[in-house]
Design a protein around this motif. Structure first.
Motif, mmCIF file in Angstrom:
data_model
loop_
_atom_site.group_PDB
_atom_site.id
_atom_site.type_symbol
_atom_site.label_atom_id
_atom_site.label_comp_id
_atom_site.label_asym_id
_atom_site.label_seq_id
_atom_site.Cartn_x
_atom_site.Cartn_y
_atom_site.Cartn_z
ATOM 1 N N PRO A 34 0.835 -1.208 0.000
ATOM 2 C CA PRO A 34 0.000 0.000 0.000
ATOM 3 C C PRO A 34 0.865 1.253 0.000
ATOM 4 C CG PRO A 34 -0.830 -1.599 1.575
ATOM 5 C CD PRO A 34 0.499 -2.118 1.106
ATOM 6 N N LEU A 35 0.470 2.232 -0.781
ATOM 7 C CA LEU A 35 1.246 3.454 -0.947
ATOM 8 C C LEU A 35 0.878 4.484 0.121
ATOM 9 C CD1 LEU A 35 0.870 3.784 -4.824
ATOM 10 C CD2 LEU A 35 2.751 2.717 -3.559
ATOM 11 N N VAL A 36 1.734 5.494 0.267
ATOM 12 C CA VAL A 36 1.484 6.631 1.158
ATOM 13 C C VAL A 36 1.394 7.884 0.294
ATOM 14 C CG1 VAL A 36 2.355 8.051 3.048
ATOM 15 C CG2 VAL A 36 2.683 5.567 3.097
ATOM 16 N N ASP A 37 0.261 8.565 0.354
ATOM 17 C CA ASP A 37 0.103 9.851 -0.325
ATOM 18 C C ASP A 37 0.530 10.933 0.652
ATOM 19 O OD1 ASP A 37 -0.664 12.175 -1.589
ATOM 20 O OD2 ASP A 37 -2.586 11.399 -2.279
ATOM 21 N N GLN A 38 1.703 11.523 0.421
ATOM 22 C CA GLN A 38 2.287 12.423 1.412
ATOM 23 C C GLN A 38 1.752 13.853 1.326
ATOM 24 O OE1 GLN A 38 4.799 14.974 0.581
ATOM 25 N NE2 GLN A 38 4.316 14.684 -1.574
ATOM 26 N N HIS A 39 0.882 14.159 0.372
ATOM 27 C CA HIS A 39 0.275 15.496 0.300
ATOM 28 C C HIS A 39 -1.121 15.355 -0.295
ATOM 29 C CE1 HIS A 39 0.573 20.007 -1.004
ATOM 30 N NE2 HIS A 39 -0.365 19.777 -0.103
ATOM 31 N N LEU A 127 -3.239 14.229 5.061
ATOM 32 C CA LEU A 127 -4.267 15.148 4.571
ATOM 33 C C LEU A 127 -4.052 16.543 5.129
ATOM 34 C CD1 LEU A 127 -6.982 15.409 2.999
ATOM 35 C CD2 LEU A 127 -8.118 14.981 5.184
ATOM 36 N N GLU A 128 -3.896 17.508 4.232
ATOM 37 C CA GLU A 128 -3.728 18.896 4.652
ATOM 38 C C GLU A 128 -5.058 19.447 5.139
ATOM 39 O OE1 GLU A 128 -2.996 23.002 2.338
ATOM 40 O OE2 GLU A 128 -1.359 21.545 2.130
ATOM 41 N N SER A 129 -5.075 19.944 6.366
ATOM 42 C CA SER A 129 -6.305 20.480 6.938
ATOM 43 C C SER A 129 -6.462 21.945 6.553
ATOM 44 C CB SER A 129 -6.280 20.348 8.460
ATOM 45 O OG SER A 129 -5.260 21.169 9.002
ATOM 46 N N GLY A 130 -7.603 22.494 6.900
ATOM 47 C CA GLY A 130 -7.848 23.897 6.613
ATOM 48 C C GLY A 130 -8.087 24.175 5.150
ATOM 49 N N ALA A 131 -8.433 23.144 4.379
ATOM 50 C CA ALA A 131 -8.665 23.332 2.951
ATOM 51 C C ALA A 131 -10.027 23.984 2.729
ATOM 52 C CB ALA A 131 -8.581 21.999 2.218
ATOM 53 N N VAL A 149 -5.887 8.004 7.643
ATOM 54 C CA VAL A 149 -5.720 9.418 7.308
ATOM 55 C C VAL A 149 -5.078 10.125 8.492
ATOM 56 C CG1 VAL A 149 -6.888 11.575 6.728
ATOM 57 C CG2 VAL A 149 -7.681 9.427 5.731
ATOM 58 N N HIS A 150 -3.979 10.824 8.228
ATOM 59 C CA HIS A 150 -3.277 11.588 9.259
ATOM 60 C C HIS A 150 -3.290 13.059 8.868
ATOM 61 C CE1 HIS A 150 -1.880 7.828 11.007
ATOM 62 N NE2 HIS A 150 -1.503 7.449 9.798
ATOM 63 N N GLU A 151 -3.572 13.910 9.841
ATOM 64 C CA GLU A 151 -3.764 15.328 9.559
ATOM 65 C C GLU A 151 -2.436 16.079 9.501
ATOM 66 O OE1 GLU A 151 -6.588 19.007 11.116
ATOM 67 O OE2 GLU A 151 -6.135 17.331 12.446
ATOM 68 N N VAL A 152 -2.316 16.924 8.480
ATOM 69 C CA VAL A 152 -1.198 17.855 8.350
ATOM 70 C C VAL A 152 -1.764 19.261 8.514
ATOM 71 C CG1 VAL A 152 0.594 18.765 6.825
ATOM 72 C CG2 VAL A 152 0.084 16.314 6.828
ATOM 73 N N PHE A 190 3.328 19.626 10.130
ATOM 74 C CA PHE A 190 2.913 20.979 9.799
ATOM 75 C C PHE A 190 3.379 21.283 8.375
ATOM 76 C CE2 PHE A 190 3.256 21.123 14.441
ATOM 77 C CZ PHE A 190 2.022 21.670 14.775
ATOM 78 N N ALA A 191 2.644 22.172 7.699
ATOM 79 C CA ALA A 191 3.001 22.557 6.336
ATOM 80 C C ALA A 191 2.821 24.053 6.183
ATOM 81 C CB ALA A 191 2.129 21.819 5.321
ATOM 82 N N MET A 192 3.590 24.636 5.267
ATOM 83 C CA MET A 192 3.450 26.053 4.962
ATOM 84 C C MET A 192 3.831 26.290 3.511
ATOM 85 S SD MET A 192 6.713 27.456 7.161
ATOM 86 C CE MET A 192 6.196 29.141 6.942
#
Length: 225
Positions: A34-39, A127-131, A149-152, A190-192
């Protein structure tokens, strides 16, 4: 044209044997984990017409207009969609875009998303939150994809929320630290949007000056309206 041999619900994800070129034992088959979608972003709620679908393809292509005589279904992303997505819905690869979208409408938005997500071979989504609105939540994505699903946490929306309740630079810096600590209890990362960083922490005085400028530009004008 729909394939008559397989129901879409019987089409499994490509995590088992898949074609591979080359000689030797087992030639032609490899097994993918199984793959990991990193964004990741959530899936779009509801049906999409051809125009709105092309808008999403254009965003993926990163260009404003398709070359003359083509559409975004002819872009690299569009060709990948046309090759890999229709078979997961029981259709021939590279079928006409209008036929593919008609099949999605026939199955319904939720069932189509479920088949496509589970057929992608992705087991984990960051999964990037705040979308923006109109996208599935982390729980909805996990259910549809049958995956984890893990939140970013995106830092810009977090800072904007903190700024709305911070009247001074000291309050903003303190509240931001508290918000980051609280978010870190459940977020994976975290992402920016900054494309380049020299990895050196800024001088605290520079942080205070930047925070003061930003608060003056964002918070006070909003309160004056």
């Amino acid at each position: 044209m729909h394939e008559a041999t397989d129901s879409p619900d019987t089409l499994g994800p490509p995590t088992g044997p898949v074609p591979r070129a080359g000689p030797g034992p087992g030639a032609g088959l490899i097994t993918l984990p199984p793959l990991v979608d990193q964004h990741s972003h959530g899936t779009v709620d509801g049906e999409l017409g051809i125009g709105s679908f092309e808008t999403h393809l254009a965003a993926a292509a990163g260009s404003g207009a398709a070359p003359a005589g083509t559409t975004f279904f002819d872009s690299w992303t569009g060709l990948a969609v046309r090759r890999w997505c229709p078979p997961l819905l029981g259709m021939e690869p590279h079928c006409a875009p209008v036929s593919y979208l008609a099949r999605r409408r026939e199955l319904g938005a939720y069932r189509s998303a479920r088949l496509l997500l589970r057929g992608a071979g992705i087991g984990t989504f960051l999964l990037e939150s705040g979308a923006r609105d109109g996208l599935s939540t982390p729980d909805e994505l996990a259910t549809a994809a049958d995956g984890a699903v893990h939140e970013v946490i995106r830092l810009e929306p977090l800072a904007e929320q903190v700024a709305d309740t911070s009247g001074t630079v000291d309050a903003f810096i303190g509240n931001t630290a508290e918000a980051l600590y609280a978010a870190a209890q459940h977020a994976t990362a975290f992402a920016m949007g900054i494309a380049f960083c020299d990895e050196l922490p800024p001088d605290p005085r520079e942080v205070r000056r930047a925070a003061a400028r930003w608060l003056a530009l964002t918070v006070r004008p909003a309160r004056d309206r």
